[in-house]
Design an enzyme around this catalytic site. Structure first.
Site, PDB file in Angstrom:
ATOM      1  N   ARG A 296      -3.695 -10.227   5.098  1.00 10.80           N
ATOM      2  CA  ARG A 296      -4.143 -10.238   3.697  1.00 10.80           C
ATOM      3  C   ARG A 296      -2.991  -9.726   2.835  1.00 10.80           C
ATOM      4  O   ARG A 296      -2.517  -8.602   3.029  1.00 10.80           O
ATOM      5  CB  ARG A 296      -5.379  -9.352   3.544  1.00 10.80           C
ATOM      6  CG  ARG A 296      -6.008  -9.354   2.158  1.00 10.80           C
ATOM      7  CD  ARG A 296      -7.280  -8.497   2.160  1.00 10.80           C
ATOM      8  NE  ARG A 296      -7.972  -8.546   0.874  1.00 10.80           N
ATOM      9  CZ  ARG A 296      -7.713  -7.722  -0.139  1.00 10.80           C
ATOM     10  NH1 ARG A 296      -6.775  -6.791  -0.035  1.00 10.80           N
ATOM     11  NH2 ARG A 296      -8.384  -7.829  -1.283  1.00 10.80           N
TER      12      ARG A 296
ATOM     13  N   LYS B 286       0.813  -1.213   0.000  1.00  8.03           N
ATOM     14  CA  LYS B 286       0.000   0.000   0.000  1.00  8.03           C
ATOM     15  C   LYS B 286       0.851   1.270   0.000  1.00  8.03           C
ATOM     16  O   LYS B 286       2.048   1.253   0.299  1.00  8.03           O
ATOM     17  CB  LYS B 286      -0.973  -0.017   1.178  1.00  8.03           C
ATOM     18  CG  LYS B 286      -2.085  -1.037   0.979  1.00  8.03           C
ATOM     19  CD  LYS B 286      -3.199  -0.928   1.988  1.00  8.03           C
ATOM     20  CE  LYS B 286      -4.363  -1.844   1.609  1.00  8.03           C
ATOM     21  NZ  LYS B 286      -5.459  -1.800   2.587  1.00  8.03           N
TER      22      LYS B 286
END
Length: 267
Positions: free
Chosen positions: A247, A213
């Protein structure tokens, strides 16, 4: 939890698992199977399948587009593998179709807030992942503001857990996700990571999705393709502070971090 994005525009792996055909994105079953097989061999225990890109600035897609992308792949994976399947969706129609096909977990970035979403899952046995997001994907990184991000995210998730229980959903079906990168600045994201243990008081497992991210690029200066080491470091910190599900796009490297963490705490 290994990520299978069936989208043309996800921030890291968009379009890798399909092709554009007549202006529509069509997942390639052979590519999906190869990716799923690799993730399972590397140690994934959950495969999370999504048909809507939810990166910052992403446009919404219709429920029918999601159904067309996701349901054939769910059927394929259910027939081929004995593994926990998750579908990443906010659409009640997609939730119902997925559960009817035997999906074990519904992962909703909008925390089952759309009309009909909670009722679509209440009288089922599916697990539910409740995620915090400020705003919507198209605009969520604009004018982000919190007085106390940790307290506000914790209060929101606690309230949603209470709402689910009041609707008749067993608490042991629930997972919470603070929503790293979903309506948060870099500072907000790292404050949440550092105080992830505060969410444990809610009493349900915490899922952390940090893989590649922008919060990692913000401190390393690396483009998304170069954020593997940072992703593994972030996963390790999430484990240290209480996450039970990680995740990730990069299953093998993330599993190495998980194994080292478990070896340390089991020694």
């Amino acid at each position: 939890m290994g990520i299978l994005n069936l989208t043309p525009d996800s921030f890291y792996d968009g379009a890798q698992l399909g092709v554009m055909s007549a202006s529509h994105f069509v997942p390639d079953p052979n590519k999906v199977l190869r990716r799923a097989e690799a993730m399972l061999a590397e140690g994934a225990r959950i495969l999370d399948i999504g048909g809507e890109s939810t990166r910052p600035g992403a446009e919404a897609v219709s429920s029918q587009q999601e159904l067309d992308r996701v349901m054939p792949i769910v059927e394929l994976l259910r027939a081929r593998f004995d593994v926990c399947l998750s579908v990443d969706t906010s659409s009640p129609e997609v939730m119902t179709a997925a559960i009817d096909l035997g999906v074990h977990l519904i992962n909703d970035i909008r925390c089952f807030s759309r009309n009909g979403a909670l009722s679509a899952v209440t009288d089922t046995k599916a697990g539910l992942c409740l995620m915090h997001m400020q705003g919507q994907p198209l605009t969520m990184q604009q004018k982000v503001h919190y007085e106390d991000v940790v307290a506000e995210v914790a209060d929101f998730l606690q309230a949603r857990v209470i709402s689910c229980i009041a609707a008749g959903i067993d608490k042991d079906r629930l997972v919470i996700d603070p929503g790293f990168g979903f309506g948060k600045s870099t500072v907000h994201n790292y404050r949440l990571l550092r105080h992830l243990d505060r969410l444990m008081s809610i009493g349900v497992p915490v899922l952390a999705g940090l893989s590649r991210k922008s919060m990692l690029g913000a401190v390393t200066g690396r483009a998304v393709e170069g954020r593997l080491a940072a992703s593994v470091a972030a996963a390790s910190l999430a484990l240290e502070w209480g996450a039970k599900i990680i995740r990730a796009h990069d299953v093998a490297a993330t599993m190495d971090a998980i194994r080292v963490h478990c070896a340390c705490y089991n020694s």
